[in-house]
Design a protein around this motif. Structure first.
Motif, short mmCIF file in Angstrom:
data_model
loop_
_atom_site.label_atom_id
_atom_site.label_comp_id
_atom_site.label_asym_id
_atom_site.label_seq_id
_atom_site.Cartn_x
_atom_site.Cartn_y
_atom_site.Cartn_z
N ARG A 132 0.85 -1.18 0.00
CA ARG A 132 0.00 0.00 0.00
C ARG A 132 0.90 1.24 0.00
NH1 ARG A 132 -5.28 -1.27 1.18
NH2 ARG A 132 -5.62 -3.35 2.06
N GLU A 133 0.51 2.26 -0.72
CA GLU A 133 1.31 3.46 -0.81
C GLU A 133 0.46 4.69 -0.52
OE1 GLU A 133 2.85 3.74 -4.77
OE2 GLU A 133 0.94 4.40 -5.61
N ARG A 134 1.10 5.67 0.06
CA ARG A 134 0.44 6.95 0.31
C ARG A 134 1.40 8.06 -0.13
NH1 ARG A 134 0.26 10.58 4.64
NH2 ARG A 134 1.52 9.16 5.91
N LYS A 135 0.96 8.91 -1.04
CA LYS A 135 1.78 9.99 -1.57
C LYS A 135 1.17 11.33 -1.17
CE LYS A 135 3.01 7.33 -5.70
NZ LYS A 135 2.97 7.32 -7.19
N LYS A 190 -2.58 10.98 -2.33
CA LYS A 190 -3.08 9.85 -3.10
C LYS A 190 -2.76 8.56 -2.36
CE LYS A 190 -2.58 12.00 -7.66
NZ LYS A 190 -1.94 11.89 -9.01
N LYS A 191 -3.70 7.60 -2.43
CA LYS A 191 -3.49 6.29 -1.81
C LYS A 191 -3.79 5.21 -2.83
CE LYS A 191 -4.68 7.74 2.91
NZ LYS A 191 -5.57 7.50 4.09
N ASN A 192 -2.93 4.20 -2.90
CA ASN A 192 -3.11 3.11 -3.84
C ASN A 192 -2.58 1.81 -3.24
OD1 ASN A 192 -4.21 4.35 -6.35
ND2 ASN A 192 -2.30 5.52 -6.27
N LYS A 193 -3.02 0.71 -3.80
CA LYS A 193 -2.49 -0.61 -3.47
C LYS A 193 -1.93 -1.20 -4.75
CE LYS A 193 -3.73 -5.05 -1.35
NZ LYS A 193 -4.84 -5.87 -0.80
N ARG A 194 -0.64 -1.56 -4.75
CA ARG A 194 0.02 -1.98 -5.98
C ARG A 194 0.68 -3.34 -5.82
NH1 ARG A 194 -0.25 1.93 -9.63
NH2 ARG A 194 -0.48 4.10 -8.94
N GLU A 198 1.41 -2.06 -11.52
CA GLU A 198 -0.05 -2.11 -11.65
C GLU A 198 -0.73 -2.14 -10.29
OE1 GLU A 198 -1.67 -6.02 -12.80
OE2 GLU A 198 0.41 -6.66 -12.93
N ARG A 199 -1.97 -1.71 -10.27
CA ARG A 199 -2.72 -1.72 -9.02
C ARG A 199 -3.16 -3.13 -8.67
NH1 ARG A 199 -6.67 3.63 -9.20
NH2 ARG A 199 -5.00 5.17 -9.49
#
Length: 228
Positions: free
Chosen positions: A69-72, A83-87, A226-227
């Motif tokens: 999981r990432e948080r920018k 921004k938050k994503n799971k990659r 990719e997510r």
């Protein structure tokens, strides 16, 4: 009218000189405790006006894939965007990065030499690598502690081959003779002058032989996994 035009030009020139004299600072912190990994990268430029923070609060290995999981959070001055994503980082993504790197190499004259020269302009002002380890057996823990001291020394030695170490590397290895444990913390601060970074980019442009191919490769390299 001409006077004010020269004033504006002078102000822009001074601002440009001040900006090029600034430093781009990068702080990295990686920690592992048990099965939990965390990575934090903070980038500051233009005397702190630009601030970017990249956080991986959790990293999980699932088969041949690394899921995180990432948080920018980044922006200029008080303008911040989050921004938050799971990659997922897998074999396909690694192959894509390798193909992009090879394409950049083939489309850029003496790319490896340029990369080494650029990395040598990066200065490390802080380097710390700590371990706490225990196997449940005193003898095995002592042996593993010695091996980790060697790992810490080799890590700083390898880093010194690519960047300038402007600080004395620090390490602390703590054995835990009473329980099974493994934790690691790596902290490092890097900096490079904005002028040096800009000049390296200009030199890269002059070495590029196939601009279209190189731009596509750089775009692929900078694209995130990719997510998940």
């Amino acid at each position: 009218m001409a006077f004010w035009l020269w004033v504006v030009i002078g102000v822009i020139a001074i601002a440009l000189i001040v900006a090029l004299a600034s430093r781009i600072r990068i702080r990295v912190r990686y920690s592992r405790s048990g099965r939990l990994d965390q990575l934090v990268v903070i980038v500051q430029a233009l005397y702190g006006l630009f601030h970017y923070q990249f956080v991986l609060p959790s990293i999980v290995i699932s088969g041949l894939n690394i899921i995180y999981r990432e948080r920018k959070v980044g922006g200029i001055a008080t303008i911040r965007e989050e921004k938050k994503n799971k990659r997922k980082l897998g074999i396909g993504t690694m192959r894509r990065y390798w193909r992009s790197y090879r394409a950049i190499q083939l489309s850029t004259r003496k790319f490896t030499k340029w990369l080494r020269t650029t990395m040598k302009k990066v200065e490390c002002t802080r380097w710390r690598l700590d371990f706490r380890v225990g196997t449940g057996d005193a003898a095995q823990t002592a042996v593993l502690t010695g091996l980790l001291w060697a790992v810490a020394g080799c890590a700083s030695g390898v880093a010194g081959q690519f960047i300038r170490l402007a600080t004395k590397p620090q390490s602390r290895i703590e054995p835990n003779y009473s329980a099974t444990e493994f934790s690691a913390v790596w902290e490092a601060d890097f900096q490079i002058r904005a002028f040096a970074a800009c000049w390296s980019i200009i030199r890269l442009g002059t070495r590029t032989l196939h601009y279209g191919k190189a731009l596509r490769a750089w775009r692929s390299t900078l694209a995130p996994p990719e997510r998940a």
